[in-house]
Enzyme design. Structure first.
Site, PDB file in Angstrom:
ATOM      1  N   LYS A 150       0.847  -1.202   0.000  1.00  0.00           N
ATOM      2  CA  LYS A 150       0.000   0.000   0.000  1.00  0.00           C
ATOM      3  C   LYS A 150       0.879   1.247   0.000  1.00  0.00           C
ATOM      4  O   LYS A 150       1.037   1.914   1.029  1.00  0.00           O
ATOM      5  CB  LYS A 150      -0.951  -0.030   1.206  1.00  0.00           C
ATOM      6  CG  LYS A 150      -2.145   0.902   1.051  1.00  0.00           C
ATOM      7  CD  LYS A 150      -3.214   0.562   2.056  1.00  0.00           C
ATOM      8  CE  LYS A 150      -4.322   1.596   2.121  1.00  0.00           C
ATOM      9  NZ  LYS A 150      -5.027   1.831   0.870  1.00  0.00           N
ATOM     10  N   GLU A 182      -8.930  -4.036 -10.026  1.00  0.00           N
ATOM     11  CA  GLU A 182      -9.675  -3.447  -8.902  1.00  0.00           C
ATOM     12  C   GLU A 182     -10.086  -2.028  -9.266  1.00  0.00           C
ATOM     13  O   GLU A 182      -9.769  -1.541 -10.357  1.00  0.00           O
ATOM     14  CB  GLU A 182      -8.827  -3.469  -7.623  1.00  0.00           C
ATOM     15  CG  GLU A 182      -7.509  -2.735  -7.769  1.00  0.00           C
ATOM     16  CD  GLU A 182      -6.564  -2.923  -6.577  1.00  0.00           C
ATOM     17  OE1 GLU A 182      -7.038  -3.185  -5.467  1.00  0.00           O
ATOM     18  OE2 GLU A 182      -5.347  -2.778  -6.784  1.00  0.00           O
TER      19      GLU A 182
HETATM   20  N1  PDD Z   1      -7.990   2.629  -0.440  1.00  0.00           N
HETATM   21  N2  PDD Z   1      -7.609  -1.341  -3.608  1.00  0.00           N
HETATM   22  C1  PDD Z   1      -6.991  -0.155  -3.633  1.00  0.00           C
HETATM   23  C2  PDD Z   1      -6.173   0.211  -4.820  1.00  0.00           C
HETATM   24  C3  PDD Z   1      -7.131   0.738  -2.553  1.00  0.00           C
HETATM   25  O1  PDD Z   1      -6.505   1.930  -2.575  1.00  0.00           O
HETATM   26  C4  PDD Z   1      -7.959   0.364  -1.444  1.00  0.00           C
HETATM   27  C5  PDD Z   1      -8.140   1.251  -0.247  1.00  0.00           C
HETATM   28  C6  PDD Z   1      -8.588  -0.900  -1.474  1.00  0.00           C
HETATM   29  C7  PDD Z   1      -9.446  -1.385  -0.346  1.00  0.00           C
HETATM   30  O2  PDD Z   1      -8.691  -1.716   0.785  1.00  0.00           O
HETATM   31  P1  PDD Z   1      -9.302  -1.586   2.258  1.00  0.00           P
HETATM   32  O3  PDD Z   1     -10.539  -2.419   2.256  1.00  0.00           O
HETATM   33  O4  PDD Z   1      -8.248  -2.150   3.127  1.00  0.00           O
HETATM   34  O5  PDD Z   1      -9.592  -0.140   2.501  1.00  0.00           O
HETATM   35  C8  PDD Z   1      -8.384  -1.720  -2.559  1.00  0.00           C
HETATM   36  C9  PDD Z   1      -8.068   3.522   0.682  1.00  0.00           C
HETATM   37  C10 PDD Z   1      -9.398   3.532   1.346  1.00  0.00           C
HETATM   38  C11 PDD Z   1      -7.605   4.908   0.240  1.00  0.00           C
HETATM   39  O6  PDD Z   1      -6.647   4.950  -0.509  1.00  0.00           O
HETATM   40  O7  PDD Z   1      -8.182   5.915   0.656  1.00  0.00           O
END
Ligand code: PDD
Length: 286
Positions: A150, A182
């Protein structure tokens, strides 16, 4: 009220929190982040975010500037100081400030930069979009190959959001080798009959914390789950679609590339999963 933020051990008014121009987060996007939601003043799935944070750090050989317990305390203190009922906490760790620009990593004892701040979103769980559903477009996935980490390299997802906006849509689903990876900031799902289909884990997608919880709840509710990739054509022919993320929970998708999915309204599976997710997450919140 001035927002209080956290920077390297200090709670500061937001305008006093300053990071060096040599910080590797600024110069190299050499940083990782987490977004944890807050409902009723409590943290949703803090443990899941802490585990993924550690994994991102390990994958990049980055030191953890804090312990999990201390981080939990910082999250809670920011919620208290900013009087957050519903919203998000953003956390970022970078490889710090080596004092100059250099592609090579700085010495391992260079202190990392740790930043947290809150974003208040009153009524976040009652978003009107959950009633209407959202519109997405498909775009090519042009991100780097380690999307399971991330990182703060979010320029292509930002471009994707702007492409969606220009097309009158709310978000974009990214496609690689003919299959959906995604959404720009969320995981993508379709529903065919009784089966929920979402891409399998790998380097191609972020391992969503909401995804893990939603799939667990779906299986507990005797719904069928298939973790495999799917095409845009399959999505167009699906009965329902939805996304998940920490900031949107479960959000129905009702249109893809200008074509209605299913009835063109939020479907029963997405609606039920949103209810279950919110109910169970609130119960387990810390
Ligand atoms: N984004 N895929 C991507 C590319 C993301 O940036 C995110 C989350 C998710 C979902 O992950 P999670 O369920 O752990 O939030 C999937 C966050 C919310 C953001 O960048 O604000």
């Amino acid at each position: 009220m001035t927002r209080t933020v956290y920077l390297n051990g200090d709670y500061l008014p937001e305008h006093e929190a300053k990071v060096s121009i040599f910080d590797r987060g600024f110069l190299m996007s050499d940083g990782i982040y987490e977004v944890t939601s807050v409902l009723d003043g409590k943290l949703i799935d803090f443990d899941g975010h802490a585990v993924r944070l550690q994994r991102s750090l390990d994958e990049l050989d980055m030191a953890h500037p804090s312990s999990k317990d201390d981080l939990l305390e910082v999250h809670r203190e920011l919620v208290r100081r900013n009087e957050i009922t519903d919203g998000m906490i953003y956390l970022q760790i970078t490889r710090g400030n080596p004092g100059d620009r250099d592609f090579a990593y700085p010495p391992a004892d260079t202190p990392p930069t740790l930043v947290l701040f809150t974003q208040a979103k009153p009524g976040m769980a009652d978003s009107p979009m959950a009633q209407t559903g959202m519109k997405v477009i498909s775009i090519a996935d042009q991100r780097w190959g380690r999307r399971d980490i991330k990182t703060v390299q979010l320029l292509y997802p930002s471009m994707g959001k702007m492409m969606a906006k220009a097309a009158g849509a709310d978000d974009a689903w990214m496609v690689e080798d003919g299959h959906v990876t995604e959404g720009t900031s969320n995981n993508a799902y379709i529903v065919k009959g009784n089966t929920i289909i979402t891409r399998h884990l790998g380097n191609e997608i972020l391992h969503g914390i909401t995804r893990a919880a939603v799939l667990r709840f779906a299986r507990e509710a005797q719904m069928k789950v298939e973790e495999r990739s799917f095409t845009i054509q399959e999505a167009l022919e699906a009965d329902e679609a939805f996304i998940t993320s920490a900031s949107t929970f479960v959000m129905p998708v009702v249109e893809l590339d200008g074509t209605a999915i299913g009835t063109g309204t939020p479907g029963p599976v997405a609606t039920r999963l949103r209810e279950i997710y919110l109910e169970e997450s609130r119960k387990a919140a810390v």
